[in-house]
Write a protein that holds these residues in place. Structure first.
Motif, mmCIF file in Angstrom:
data_model
loop_
_atom_site.group_PDB
_atom_site.id
_atom_site.type_symbol
_atom_site.label_atom_id
_atom_site.label_comp_id
_atom_site.label_asym_id
_atom_site.label_seq_id
_atom_site.Cartn_x
_atom_site.Cartn_y
_atom_site.Cartn_z
ATOM 1 N N GLN A 1 38.429 42.706 30.065
ATOM 2 C CA GLN A 1 37.230 43.355 30.604
ATOM 3 C C GLN A 1 36.029 42.420 30.513
ATOM 4 O OE1 GLN A 1 37.155 46.395 32.115
ATOM 5 N NE2 GLN A 1 39.386 46.345 31.878
ATOM 6 N N PHE A 2 35.386 42.161 31.650
ATOM 7 C CA PHE A 2 34.145 41.392 31.708
ATOM 8 C C PHE A 2 33.094 42.277 32.377
ATOM 9 C CE2 PHE A 2 37.543 38.139 32.053
ATOM 10 C CZ PHE A 2 37.276 37.431 30.882
ATOM 11 N N PRO A 3 32.363 43.059 31.578
ATOM 12 C CA PRO A 3 31.438 44.058 32.149
ATOM 13 C C PRO A 3 30.436 43.474 33.139
ATOM 14 C CG PRO A 3 31.707 44.394 29.793
ATOM 15 C CD PRO A 3 32.386 43.100 30.116
ATOM 16 N N PHE A 4 29.953 42.257 32.918
ATOM 17 C CA PHE A 4 28.920 41.712 33.793
ATOM 18 C C PHE A 4 29.443 41.464 35.206
ATOM 19 C CE2 PHE A 4 30.965 37.771 32.666
ATOM 20 C CZ PHE A 4 30.762 36.951 33.747
ATOM 21 N N LEU A 5 30.777 41.317 35.353
ATOM 22 C CA LEU A 5 31.333 41.093 36.679
ATOM 23 C C LEU A 5 31.155 42.299 37.601
ATOM 24 C CD1 LEU A 5 34.673 39.193 35.887
ATOM 25 C CD2 LEU A 5 32.543 38.245 36.764
ATOM 26 N N GLU A 6 30.961 43.481 37.001
ATOM 27 C CA GLU A 6 30.733 44.668 37.811
ATOM 28 C C GLU A 6 29.416 44.579 38.572
ATOM 29 O OE1 GLU A 6 32.999 46.963 38.219
ATOM 30 O OE2 GLU A 6 34.334 45.891 36.841
ATOM 31 N N GLN A 7 28.538 43.667 38.127
ATOM 32 C CA GLN A 7 27.241 43.527 38.781
ATOM 33 C C GLN A 7 27.260 42.504 39.914
ATOM 34 O OE1 GLN A 7 24.019 43.076 35.837
ATOM 35 N NE2 GLN A 7 25.494 43.687 34.261
ATOM 36 N N CYS A 8 28.398 41.850 40.123
ATOM 37 C CA CYS A 8 28.497 40.874 41.217
ATOM 38 C C CYS A 8 28.412 41.592 42.563
ATOM 39 C CB CYS A 8 29.810 40.104 41.118
ATOM 40 S SG CYS A 8 30.013 39.161 39.580
ATOM 41 N N ARG A 9 27.795 40.930 43.536
ATOM 42 C CA ARG A 9 27.620 41.537 44.850
ATOM 43 C C ARG A 9 28.908 41.560 45.664
ATOM 44 N NH1 ARG A 9 22.952 38.845 48.106
ATOM 45 N NH2 ARG A 9 23.768 40.339 49.630
ATOM 46 N N GLY A 10 29.803 40.618 45.408
ATOM 47 C CA GLY A 10 31.031 40.549 46.190
ATOM 48 C C GLY A 10 32.259 40.345 45.325
ATOM 49 N N ARG A 11 33.374 40.911 45.788
ATOM 50 C CA ARG A 11 34.640 40.739 45.063
ATOM 51 C C ARG A 11 35.781 40.890 46.063
ATOM 52 N NH1 ARG A 11 36.467 45.228 40.753
ATOM 53 N NH2 ARG A 11 34.471 44.610 39.877
ATOM 54 N N ILE A 12 36.700 39.927 46.067
ATOM 55 C CA ILE A 12 37.874 40.036 46.925
ATOM 56 C C ILE A 12 39.109 39.578 46.158
ATOM 57 C CG2 ILE A 12 36.584 39.693 49.074
ATOM 58 C CD1 ILE A 12 37.747 36.868 49.192
ATOM 59 N N ARG A 13 40.234 40.116 46.536
ATOM 60 C CA ARG A 13 41.515 39.755 45.929
ATOM 61 C C ARG A 13 42.285 38.913 46.938
ATOM 62 N NH1 ARG A 13 46.305 43.536 44.220
ATOM 63 N NH2 ARG A 13 47.002 42.621 42.271
ATOM 64 N N VAL A 14 42.771 37.750 46.490
ATOM 65 C CA VAL A 14 43.425 36.805 47.398
ATOM 66 C C VAL A 14 44.745 36.325 46.788
ATOM 67 C CG1 VAL A 14 43.203 34.638 48.657
ATOM 68 C CG2 VAL A 14 41.172 36.018 48.208
ATOM 69 N N PRO A 15 45.835 36.369 47.536
ATOM 70 C CA PRO A 15 47.101 35.817 47.048
ATOM 71 C C PRO A 15 47.104 34.296 47.211
ATOM 72 C CG PRO A 15 47.424 37.491 48.768
ATOM 73 C CD PRO A 15 46.001 37.070 48.812
ATOM 74 N N ILE A 16 47.744 33.608 46.293
ATOM 75 C CA ILE A 16 47.997 32.175 46.409
ATOM 76 C C ILE A 16 49.422 31.919 45.939
ATOM 77 C CG2 ILE A 16 45.576 31.500 46.065
ATOM 78 C CD1 ILE A 16 46.300 30.729 43.195
ATOM 79 N N LEU A 17 49.935 30.737 46.199
ATOM 80 C CA LEU A 17 51.270 30.399 45.714
ATOM 81 C C LEU A 17 51.276 30.309 44.194
ATOM 82 C CD1 LEU A 17 52.341 27.683 48.305
ATOM 83 C CD2 LEU A 17 53.162 30.039 48.151
ATOM 84 N N ARG A 18 52.322 30.786 43.583
ATOM 85 C CA ARG A 18 52.393 30.829 42.120
ATOM 86 C C ARG A 18 52.324 29.440 41.499
ATOM 87 N NH1 ARG A 18 53.254 34.814 38.788
ATOM 88 N NH2 ARG A 18 53.673 36.239 40.518
ATOM 89 N N ASN A 19 52.803 28.421 42.204
ATOM 90 C CA ASN A 19 52.782 27.068 41.641
ATOM 91 C C ASN A 19 51.483 26.320 41.948
ATOM 92 O OD1 ASN A 19 53.108 26.583 44.351
ATOM 93 N ND2 ASN A 19 55.053 25.496 44.180
ATOM 94 N N SER A 20 50.512 26.980 42.579
ATOM 95 C CA SER A 20 49.216 26.346 42.810
ATOM 96 C C SER A 20 48.478 26.191 41.487
ATOM 97 C CB SER A 20 48.366 27.187 43.773
ATOM 98 O OG SER A 20 48.951 27.238 45.040
ATOM 99 N N ILE A 21 47.892 25.037 41.276
ATOM 100 C CA ILE A 21 47.178 24.753 40.032
ATOM 101 C C ILE A 21 45.696 24.556 40.345
ATOM 102 C CG2 ILE A 21 46.931 23.170 38.092
ATOM 103 C CD1 ILE A 21 49.885 22.484 38.397
#
Length: 274
Positions: free
Chosen positions: A174-194
């Motif tokens: 839990q990072f409470p301050f992140l709730e105050q961010c104006r934007g948030r998106i969920r993005v898939p990437i390849l599991r072996n991406s570093i």
């Protein structure tokens, strides 16, 4: 059969076909349409269930339309998002796709998480998710590691705002301050991406997003399509009630081609090869 008789028969057949009206031996136009593979940029030789550009709608399935207004890759749309198709493996039914709004940038043009058409597409096991937070409040101290911080400029915000990405492990914290961010998106990437700070956070994040991610695609008539192709036909779409159809040289069939075209029939009849 005597070689001279066979040769004479072939000559007779050629003359016979030459004087026939075109309608006698012309292929069904839908068969011809669906014989053409889809091609756009680096993606070539793609067939059913994909359609678009030089392949009419009856040559594919709903949900598999591909656009071609990028110079390198075709584009497929899911809801309001557009994805570049980096690769298609028809033998494995896997596509590698990348969000077009995150191509060459880590700041999205739309504040939308990645959404697929789950009735025909799904993520493979080679995919993991990261969440990008944009335009976040300034913090004197944050427990998020330095390598998970980057900068981006959203429309209507400061040029250098605070942005973060969290992987599946950090997402459980839990990072409470992140709730105050104006934007948030969920993005898939390849599991072996570093993504690490050794190469620079922003370049590494860009590279991971450009590599895209793999999705399985499923069309329930794959078995029927395989049978149609083996019988000399081309797979196509009819309607929602009976979506699959096999386009043969001489017309439409429900599953596979049963008759020979005029030329193959006549050739076997005259030469005894059939």
């Amino acid at each position: 059969m005597d070689i001279h008789l066979a040769l004479s028969s072939l000559i007779t057949l050629s003359f016979f076909l030459a004087i026939l009206p075109p309608s006698y031996y012309a292929y069904d136009p839908r068969f011809v349409d669906c014989s053409r593979p889809y091609e756009c940029g680096r993606i070539k030789d793609v067939s059913y269930p994909f359609w678009g550009v030089n392949r009419p709608e009856h040559c594919g399935r709903q949900g598999f339309k591909l656009e071609c207004y990028d110079e390198e890759y075709p584009i497929i749309k899911f809801e309001k998002l557009e994805f570049l198709i980096l690769n298609i493996s028809e033998s494995q039914n896997i596509m590698t796709i990348a969000r077009w709004d995150l191509w060459n940038r880590s700041c999205p043009r739309t504040n939308l998480s990645t959404i697929l058409n789950y009735s025909i597409f799904d993520y493979t096991s080679a995919v993991r998710n990261i969440t990008l937070f944009y335009d976040c409040p300034s913090q004197v101290y944050t427990p998020i590691p330095v390598q998970n911080r980057f900068t981006c400029s959203l429309e209507g915000s400061d040029v250098n705002n605070y942005s973060y990405f969290v992987n599946e492990t950090l997402a459980k914290i839990q990072f409470p301050f992140l709730e105050q961010c104006r934007g948030r998106i969920r993005v898939p990437i390849l599991r072996n991406s570093i993504i690490d700070e050794s190469a620079g956070v922003v370049p590494a994040l860009h590279e991971a997003l450009k590599q895209g991610f793999d999705v399985d695609y499923n069309f329930l008539d794959k078995t029927a399509c395989d049978g149609c192709m083996k019988s000399g036909g081309n797979c196509g779409y009819s309607n929602e009630t009976h979506p699959f159809v096999c386009f043969c040289r001489d017309g439409e069939r429900s599953h596979f081609c049963t008759g020979n075209n005029l030329y193959s029939f006549s050739l076997s009849h005259f030469t005894g090869l059939g």
